[in-house]
Scaffold this motif. Structure first.
Motif, mmCIF file in Angstrom:
data_model
loop_
_atom_site.group_PDB
_atom_site.id
_atom_site.type_symbol
_atom_site.label_atom_id
_atom_site.label_comp_id
_atom_site.label_asym_id
_atom_site.label_seq_id
_atom_site.Cartn_x
_atom_site.Cartn_y
_atom_site.Cartn_z
ATOM 1 N N ALA A 1 -5.469 9.362 9.989
ATOM 2 C CA ALA A 1 -6.788 9.041 9.459
ATOM 3 C C ALA A 1 -6.622 8.006 8.355
ATOM 4 N N HIS A 2 -7.733 7.596 7.780
ATOM 5 C CA HIS A 2 -7.699 6.539 6.774
ATOM 6 C C HIS A 2 -8.508 6.934 5.551
ATOM 7 N N THR A 3 -8.044 6.489 4.397
ATOM 8 C CA THR A 3 -8.925 6.587 3.228
ATOM 9 C C THR A 3 -10.128 5.693 3.442
ATOM 10 N N HIS A 4 -9.918 4.541 4.100
ATOM 11 C CA HIS A 4 -10.993 3.632 4.468
ATOM 12 C C HIS A 4 -10.430 2.606 5.439
ATOM 13 N N ALA A 5 -11.302 1.736 5.956
ATOM 14 C CA ALA A 5 -10.921 0.922 7.111
ATOM 15 C C ALA A 5 -10.638 -0.542 6.792
ATOM 16 N N HIS A 6 -10.296 -0.872 5.559
ATOM 17 C CA HIS A 6 -9.872 -2.245 5.297
ATOM 18 C C HIS A 6 -8.529 -2.505 5.983
ATOM 19 N N LEU A 7 -8.265 -3.778 6.286
ATOM 20 C CA LEU A 7 -7.155 -4.120 7.159
ATOM 21 C C LEU A 7 -5.792 -3.691 6.626
ATOM 22 N N ASP A 8 -5.622 -3.648 5.306
ATOM 23 C CA ASP A 8 -4.326 -3.261 4.754
ATOM 24 C C ASP A 8 -4.092 -1.753 4.808
ATOM 25 N N HIS A 9 -5.059 -1.020 5.385
ATOM 26 C CA HIS A 9 -4.916 0.437 5.521
ATOM 27 C C HIS A 9 -4.912 0.894 6.976
ATOM 28 N N VAL A 10 -5.227 -0.019 7.886
ATOM 29 C CA VAL A 10 -5.311 0.344 9.305
ATOM 30 C C VAL A 10 -4.392 -0.510 10.181
ATOM 31 N N GLY A 11 -3.550 -1.331 9.560
ATOM 32 C CA GLY A 11 -2.755 -2.306 10.301
ATOM 33 C C GLY A 11 -1.760 -1.717 11.279
ATOM 34 N N GLY A 12 -1.327 -0.489 11.030
ATOM 35 C CA GLY A 12 -0.355 0.140 11.919
ATOM 36 C C GLY A 12 -0.962 1.083 12.938
ATOM 37 N N ASP A 13 -2.281 1.080 13.068
ATOM 38 C CA ASP A 13 -2.952 2.050 13.947
ATOM 39 C C ASP A 13 -2.471 1.991 15.391
ATOM 40 N N GLU A 14 -2.206 0.800 15.888
ATOM 41 C CA GLU A 14 -1.878 0.664 17.315
ATOM 42 C C GLU A 14 -0.549 1.326 17.685
ATOM 43 N N GLU A 15 0.247 1.675 16.687
ATOM 44 C CA GLU A 15 1.507 2.362 16.972
ATOM 45 C C GLU A 15 1.293 3.829 17.334
ATOM 46 N N PRO B 1 0.809 -1.222 0.000
ATOM 47 C CA PRO B 1 0.000 0.000 0.000
ATOM 48 C C PRO B 1 0.842 1.273 0.000
ATOM 49 N N PHE B 2 0.230 2.327 -0.507
ATOM 50 C CA PHE B 2 0.814 3.663 -0.464
ATOM 51 C C PHE B 2 0.154 4.447 0.670
ATOM 52 N N LEU B 3 0.972 5.134 1.442
ATOM 53 C CA LEU B 3 0.531 6.003 2.515
ATOM 54 C C LEU B 3 0.964 7.418 2.157
ATOM 55 N N TYR B 4 0.263 8.397 2.703
ATOM 56 C CA TYR B 4 0.581 9.782 2.371
ATOM 57 C C TYR B 4 0.679 10.615 3.642
ATOM 58 N N LEU B 5 1.754 11.386 3.751
ATOM 59 C CA LEU B 5 1.955 12.292 4.878
ATOM 60 C C LEU B 5 1.946 13.718 4.349
ATOM 61 N N LEU B 6 0.951 14.491 4.783
ATOM 62 C CA LEU B 6 0.768 15.870 4.321
ATOM 63 C C LEU B 6 1.067 16.812 5.474
ATOM 64 N N GLY C 1 -1.016 1.355 6.613
ATOM 65 C CA GLY C 1 -0.476 0.144 6.003
ATOM 66 C C GLY C 1 -0.995 -1.129 6.637
ATOM 67 N N THR C 2 -0.266 -2.216 6.419
ATOM 68 C CA THR C 2 -0.746 -3.534 6.836
ATOM 69 C C THR C 2 -0.352 -3.906 8.261
ATOM 70 N N GLY C 3 0.612 -3.200 8.842
ATOM 71 C CA GLY C 3 1.063 -3.511 10.189
ATOM 72 C C GLY C 3 2.132 -4.579 10.270
ATOM 73 N N HIS C 4 2.630 -5.031 9.135
ATOM 74 C CA HIS C 4 3.640 -6.094 9.164
ATOM 75 C C HIS C 4 5.040 -5.578 9.495
ATOM 76 N N VAL C 5 5.253 -4.281 9.368
ATOM 77 C CA VAL C 5 6.551 -3.679 9.704
ATOM 78 C C VAL C 5 6.290 -2.383 10.471
ATOM 79 N N PRO C 6 7.200 -1.995 11.385
ATOM 80 C CA PRO C 6 6.996 -0.768 12.162
ATOM 81 C C PRO C 6 6.893 0.457 11.265
ATOM 82 N N LEU C 7 5.984 1.355 11.639
ATOM 83 C CA LEU C 7 5.769 2.582 10.864
ATOM 84 C C LEU C 7 6.046 3.832 11.687
ATOM 85 N N ARG C 8 5.714 3.822 12.962
ATOM 86 C CA ARG C 8 5.796 5.026 13.793
ATOM 87 C C ARG C 8 7.186 5.668 13.786
#
Length: 246
Positions: A76-90, A37-42, A54-61
């Motif tokens: 925030a998220h474009t939407h809440a499918h798992l490959d877009h919210v996987g890193g939320d807990e960080e 997935p592509f993530l965007y930081l504005l 992202g998917t949460g398989h690698v650290p993002l924070r």
């Protein structure tokens, strides 16, 4: 100076490309998860918006912290499918995933018809609800760069449509928003699933993408998508996307 890389590599866990000095495009590597997935930081002067984790398989924070320069971070998220919210807990503060939570945070009083502005400090974004792929899906428009962030609703790949009527209405609304004086230079989605050959996708689950289609799509592709969506669900193959009813 605005630009895109000649190709997206698969070396580090995340490839960071600065489109300009306040817009970071982050690609999670395919070797970490086939979704890539592509993530965007504005970045604004006061706040920064991270779209998707992202998917949460690698650290993002740690990566995101290294890219900030003192701004308050909003996730925030474009939407809440798992490959877009996987890193939320960080992250400490994350916008909710339901349509009601998204609408409440951004102040959208008429979901999905309302469009609201969200100020990062010297950088005002438009938040456009576009359900269809997912009930809480949004697009984000940045007038400063003329970039339209479209999540999984439009990208060079398979556009999975779970609610056909909602998706068709959303794409029409988004195209009308652009036509109504909101010029777009590029549409940037959340994945690449097509090759450089028109309408040819990779096998589902492929984690190697030789001859990968470029990420950026011309705004004419959004107009094209709106024009080909008929009243009944149908698989539609075009040069730059494949509509895929689910």
């Amino acid at each position: 100076m605005t630009s895109f890389p000649a190709r997206w590599d698969d070396v580090s866990d995340h490839q960071v490309h600065w489109y300009d000095e306040r817009t970071a495009i982050i690609r999670q590597a395919l070797h970490t998860n086939f979704e890539g997935p592509f993530l965007y930081l504005l970045l604004g002067s006061e706040r920064a918006l991270l779209l998707d984790t992202g998917t949460g398989h690698v650290p993002l924070r740690p990566l995101i912290d290294s890219l900030l320069s003192g701004q308050e971070l909003i996730v925030a998220h474009t939407h809440a499918h798992l490959d877009h919210v996987g890193g939320d807990e960080e992250f400490d503060h994350v916008v909710g995933r339901t349509p009601e939570e998204v609408a409440a945070y951004f102040g959208i009083t008429s979901w999905p018809d309302g469009v609201v502005q969200f100020d990062l400090g010297g950088r005002v974004l438009d938040i456009v609800p576009i359900p269809g792929h997912h009930a809480s899906h949004i697009a984000v428009y940045d007038a400063e760069t003329r970039l339209l962030f479209s999540g999984d609703s439009l990208y060079p790949g398979r556009l999975y449509v779970f609610d056909w009527d909602a998706f068709r209405a959303s794409v029409s609304r988004l195209a009308a928003f652009v036509a109504a004086g909101n010029p777009v230079e590029w549409v940037l989605g959340a994945h690449i699933e097509l090759t450089t050959r028109p309408g040819e996708d990779y096998e589902m689950g492929a984690d190697v993408h030789p001859d990968e289609h470029e990420l950026q799509l011309a705004p004419a592709v959004l107009t094209e998508l709106a024009s080909v969506l008929g009243p009944e669900p149908a698989r539609i193959v075009r040069d730059h996307f494949i509509v895929y009813p689910v």
